[in-house]
Design a protein around this motif. Structure first.
Motif, PDB file in Angstrom:
ATOM      1  N   GLN A 193       0.821  -1.226   0.000  1.00 22.64           N
ATOM      2  CA  GLN A 193       0.000   0.000   0.000  1.00 22.64           C
ATOM      3  C   GLN A 193       0.849   1.268   0.000  1.00 22.64           C
ATOM      4  OE1 GLN A 193      -2.936  -0.648  -0.718  1.00 22.64           O
ATOM      5  NE2 GLN A 193      -3.953  -2.143   0.577  1.00 22.64           N
ATOM      6  N   GLU A 194       2.157   1.136  -0.201  1.00 23.80           N
ATOM      7  CA  GLU A 194       3.024   2.318  -0.139  1.00 23.80           C
ATOM      8  C   GLU A 194       3.850   2.552  -1.389  1.00 23.80           C
ATOM      9  OE1 GLU A 194       5.315   1.922   3.433  1.00 23.80           O
ATOM     10  OE2 GLU A 194       3.500   2.124   4.667  1.00 23.80           O
ATOM     11  N   CYS A 196       1.216   0.326  -5.838  1.00 22.28           N
ATOM     12  CA  CYS A 196       0.060   0.325  -4.928  1.00 22.28           C
ATOM     13  C   CYS A 196      -0.636   1.686  -4.980  1.00 22.28           C
ATOM     14  CB  CYS A 196       0.500   0.007  -3.509  1.00 22.28           C
ATOM     15  SG  CYS A 196       0.872  -1.741  -3.258  1.00 22.28           S
ATOM     16  N   CYS A 210       2.657  -4.887  -6.905  1.00 20.10           N
ATOM     17  CA  CYS A 210       3.332  -4.316  -5.733  1.00 20.10           C
ATOM     18  C   CYS A 210       4.821  -4.678  -5.701  1.00 20.10           C
ATOM     19  CB  CYS A 210       2.653  -4.814  -4.446  1.00 20.10           C
ATOM     20  SG  CYS A 210       3.489  -4.247  -2.956  1.00 20.10           S
ATOM     21  N   GLU A 211       5.639  -3.662  -5.460  1.00 12.44           N
ATOM     22  CA  GLU A 211       7.095  -3.839  -5.463  1.00 12.44           C
ATOM     23  C   GLU A 211       7.535  -4.797  -4.345  1.00 12.44           C
ATOM     24  OE1 GLU A 211       8.684  -2.764  -7.889  1.00 12.44           O
ATOM     25  OE2 GLU A 211      10.780  -2.915  -7.304  1.00 12.44           O
TER      26      GLU A 211
HETATM   27 ZN   LIG Z   1       3.171  -1.963  -2.995  1.00 14.18          ZN
END
Ligand SMILES: [Zn+2]
Ligand SMILES: [Zn+2]
Length: 365
Positions: free
Chosen positions: A112-113, A117, A125-126
């Motif tokens: 989520q960052e 995301c 997502c990384e």
């Molecule tokens: Zn992510």
């Protein structure tokens, strides 16, 4: 926090310790906080990826340009479904959940960052943590209990589906995303290679796009029979015919418009590049157990192909998959062929790996 009365301290789980080192053992039941949900698992499918992880594939343990993926020890399995056994007050409000509700979380726990995301592309997502592969942060569903944490993407699922069918939501969600990537039109001749559980789901989802001709390819008769039943216009077995020639014959010599690959074998890549028409579209979903070598000239100089990758379920795969199953638009009763108690995981993995008379094998704790 609300919880059912009988949550034990310990539970049984199939724990991945390393390649060829999975153990059925006792581990602590996860503890949750007010942002989290504890799920009592009803069923968990065995993915081809689980089998490849067990067998030491580079995708999971590192090799070539791939960094290692598994962080062990971790309970395996990302194709889970279960019921709410405990729910924190914040999580209950956020997901609209109460005790006993059936609920699924996406296989990915996005950070989520990262830029993906934040850009609404959580499936890329990384810091991709996939349930069943990263200890503590993304444990798996081959266990009696599983925690959905604050970053999990959670959906309610109808209690009327059979548990072993609801365990197909994850593979179906990946199928939805892959078919969206293929951008199928009414006039297209579409070939789907690999009629495992995901191929058979993709076939049904592709059928909804009404292409002119839908062709299924596999080496196993049982899977081709299922493909026929589930919507393939034509089924082809490379052991019985020259599949590339056959597709050319069906397309006035040009080749197919779209080739969707999930066989997981390098030969399926070569076959697709060979049978696509010029300006055709190749969609790759497979997780491979070995590297593929190919002369890339065919992609640029010869055919000017469009190549799409497809990774897990995209942004809308889960909700669409849940709708398709609840409404009976996609059928999985011919796909889920075997259900085993979790303690028989070794036999179940062997049967899933062979794939002789099994299609999807599901474990029940
Ligand atoms: Zn992510
Ligand atoms: Zn899977």
């Amino acid at each position: 926090m609300k919880r059912i009365a009988s949550i034990p301290e310990k539970m049984k789980a199939v724990v991945c310790h390393g390649a060829y080192d999975y153990r059925y053992e006792e581990v602590p039941v996860p503890r949750i906080n007010e942002d989290e949900v504890l799920i009592k698992i009803e069923a968990c499918g065995i993915c081809a990826g689980d089998v490849k992880s067990y067998q030491g594939a580079a995708m999971f343990w590192g090799g070539g340009i791939l960094p290692p993926w598994n962080k062990t020890p971790v309970a395996a399995g990302h194709e889970f479904i279960g019921r709410v056994a405990a729910v924190g007050d914040n999580a209950a409000g956020k997901h609209n959940l109460k005790l006993g509700d059936r609920a699924i979380a996406e296989q990915i726990v996005p950070c989520q960052e990262c830029r993906f995301c934040k850009n609404g592309e959580r499936w890329m997502c990384e810091d991709a943590r996939i349930h069943g592969h990263q200890k503590a942060v993304a444990e798996g569903g081959m266990a009696e209990y599983l925690k959905y944490s604050v970053n999990d993407i959670v959906y309610k699922v109808s209690p009327e589906l059979k548990a072993e069918h609801a365990a197909m939501i994850e593979p179906l969600s990946c199928s939805v995303h892959t078919v969206e990537r293929a951008k199928i039109g009414f006039d297209d001749v579409v070939v789907i290679a690999g009629m495992g559980p995901i191929g058979l789901c993709k076939l049904q989802v592709a059928r909804l796009k009404s292409p002119r001709l839908l062709i299924a390819v596999d080496m196993k008769k049982k899977r081709l029979d299922a493909a026929k039943k589930l919507g393939a216009d034509i089924v082809l077995n490379p052991q019985e015919c020259d599949v590339v020639e056959e597709v050319r014959r069906l397309t006035k010599g040009y080749g197919c418009d779209i080739y969707i690959h999930n066989s997981g074998h390098p030969s399926g890549v070569l076959q697709g590049l060979d049978m696509l028409r010029k300006h055709g579209t190749f969609v790759e979903f497979s997780v491979f157990g070995e590297e593929t070598s190919v002369d890339w000239s065919v992609i640029g100089d010869r055919k000017e192909l469009t190549i799409y990758g497809a990774h897990i379920s995209g942004g809308t795969g889960y909700q669409t998959a849940i709708d398709f199953l609840e409404k009976g638009i996609v059928r999985v009763d011919d796909i889920v062929t075997h259900v085993f108690p979790m303690e028989d995981w070794k036999t179940a993995f062997d049967i899933a790996a062979k794939g002789e008379d099994s299609i999807k094998v599901v474990l029940v704790p």
